[in-house]
Write an enzyme that holds these catalytic residues in place. Structure first.
Site, PDB file in Angstrom:
ATOM      1  N   ASP A 214      36.569  36.827  32.246  1.00 32.49           N
ATOM      2  CA  ASP A 214      37.340  35.787  32.927  1.00 32.49           C
ATOM      3  C   ASP A 214      38.531  36.417  33.638  1.00 32.49           C
ATOM      4  OD1 ASP A 214      38.623  33.555  33.827  1.00 32.49           O
ATOM      5  OD2 ASP A 214      38.684  32.528  31.908  1.00 32.49           O
TER       6      ASP A 214
ATOM      7  N   ASP B 292      38.270  33.712  41.587  1.00 31.93           N
ATOM      8  CA  ASP B 292      38.042  33.355  40.197  1.00 31.93           C
ATOM      9  C   ASP B 292      36.574  33.544  39.814  1.00 31.93           C
ATOM     10  OD1 ASP B 292      38.677  32.311  37.658  1.00 31.93           O
ATOM     11  OD2 ASP B 292      38.003  30.320  38.255  1.00 31.93           O
TER      12      ASP B 292
END
Length: 477
Positions: free
Chosen positions: A153, A356
């Site tokens: 992440d 992201d």
């Protein structure tokens, strides 16, 4: 290799200097219009298990670089056998993730309302809104190393795994890590400076530093901060501060925890510091490729020669996230008339453009999205539309019966000159097995733009934190 490069990723870079960093003078772009192979794309998007999922990752270290394989969650733990179910599960997770990001970074009180309108009825339990992500790596935890799947992440600043004894844990594919069986496990003292770096400290317990991290959908992890050895292939990284989670709630589809690679001091990248020079690179393999895996590499040796480099933009409100400057969008070789101001951060740190790994679908502020979408619709007027759209997508096409169609190429114009042109599979995606394809972008309802993983797939993306740049290409996966 040249043929693969032409088919998978293309970039153009105008001349601008980057001190101490390799740069490209020109790389061939996609043409203004390209062919989308309909049946081939539908077949490729079907869930097929990653062929090497049971093998130990033999990627190792060498020349100052640490490398592991990256696999999409649907290729390891498939939840459905057909594209429609896969699509709806992915979008449901995506809406939850974006809703959380918008509340934190968007700076618009209507964000939550906007995303609720975009949501839809589904019995699929969402992943953690700002932590679960879509891509997994397999690493070793402890001594001897216990292999675990963890989520990567780019928007998180903590490394954690579920640990025994577990007062509340969700199901994971590997045995839950037992620190009592690891010779390298050592709890972090409350007086340690490492404990002071925690953004979400839970205080002390029996003289040891406690941590907690909660997420937008009510998921959380709670436990003890500890120093532990992590293994990447054949490389051992000692004394990494990780969270040992004894109370965890969330849906990770088999993952043991999370490998945060955000920009903060407690992320894996931040902790390595001088060992890697803040440098790492990843390539997210295309969703339809079950025969190979993507890669995640750490270290300055992983920085490619020939990439197109774009300056990273720091945001003090959100130091974990990687922001870039976006100047505009292109469709079919034409630049869409959108003011660059739409993509800029405000003085308070709201808005801007975030890259992201955990968000699937790229979002743009509504004004920019509508101008972009309308231009795309104008240039695809000959293709049959689906009335009303599908889920969060308002621009869909019925391509049932077509072998291939001609579509305009989508381009990102980055600040400073680089232009990233996308392959058709990165902007028109199948949402079922019947030939329904949608433009894989959506409005954000706020000032924040997010470049999601669908648009990043197949492209090597490199972060040079020490020099403050992100690079695109030249390698593909």
């Amino acid at each position: 290799m040249e043929v693969i490069l032409l088919l998978s990723v293309a970039l153009v870079m105008t001349s601008f200097g980057i001190s101490g960093t390799a740069m490209a003078s020109s790389i061939t772009t996609y043409p203004d219009f390209q062919q989308l192979h309909v049946k081939q794309t539908i077949a490729a998007a079907s869930t097929k298990l990653y062929k090497e999922e049971l093998k130990e990752d033999s990627s190792g270290s060498g020349g100052g670089r640490w490398k592991v394989k990256v696999v999409h969650r649907d290729k390891i733990f498939p939840q459905a056998s057909h594209n429609k179910s896969i699509f709806h599960a992915r979008i449901h997770r995506d809406v939850k993730r974006v809703d959380s990001l918008m509340r934190r970074l968007g700076g618009n009180s209507n964000d939550q309302v906007m995303n609720k309108k975009l949501d839809f009825g589904s019995e699929v339990v969402s992943g953690m809104a700002q932590g679960s992500g879509e891509y997994f790596v397999r690493i070793g935890v402890g001594s001897p190393a216990r292999s675990q799947y963890v989520v990567i992440d780019s928007g998180s600043d903590i490394v954690w795994v579920q640990c025994q004894p577990c007062s509340q844990c969700y199901h994971q594919s590997d045995p839950i890590f037992d620190p009592s069986r690891s010779a390298s496990y050592s709890g972090v003292s409350c007086t340690s400076t490492v404990c002071d770096r925690l953004q979400n400290s839970a205080g002390c317990h029996a003289g040891r530093c406690s941590y907690e991290a909660s997420y937008g959908d009510g998921s959380y992890t709670q436990g003890t901060l500890a120093f532990e050895t992590l293994t990447f292939g054949r490389a051992l990284i000692r004394n990494v501060a990780i969270g040992c989670g004894h109370m965890n709630r969330g849906m990770f589809v088999g993952a043991a925890g999370l490998l945060g690679i955000g920009g903060g001091p407690m992320s894996f990248v931040g902790q390595l510091g001088g060992q890697t020079g803040g440098a790492f690179s990843y390539c997210l393999v295309s969703r339809g490729d079950a025969s190979t895996a993507g890669t995640l590499e750490f270290g300055r040796a992983a920085m490619p020669v020939g990439a197109a480099w774009v300056p990273l933009i720091r945001n003090q409100r959100a130091p974990s996230f990687y922001y870039v400057g976006l100047a505009g969008l292109g469709v079919g070789g034409m630049r869409v008339p959108i003011s660059e101001d739409v993509f800029r951060q405000t003085e308070l740190g709201y808005g801007g453009v975030v890259m992201d790994t955990g968000t699937a679908v790229t979002r743009f502020p509504t004004l920019a999205y509508e101008a972009f979408r309308n231009t795309f619709v104008e240039q695809t007027a000959s293709l049959p539309r689906v009335s009303g759209g599908v889920s969060i997508f308002d621009t869909c096409y019925d391509l049932n019966g077509f072998v291939s169609v001609r579509v305009p190429t989508v381009s990102f114009y980055f600040t400073g000159g680089p232009i990233l042109t996308l392959p058709a599979r990165n902007f028109l995606i199948p949402v079922d097995d019947k030939g329904t394809f949608c433009l894989a972008f959506a409005p954000s309802g706020a000032g924040l733009s997010i470049i999601g993983n669908i648009q990043q797939e197949g492209i090597q993306i490199s972060f040079d934190g020490a020099n403050g740049f992100v690079g695109f290409g030249p390698n593909v996966c």
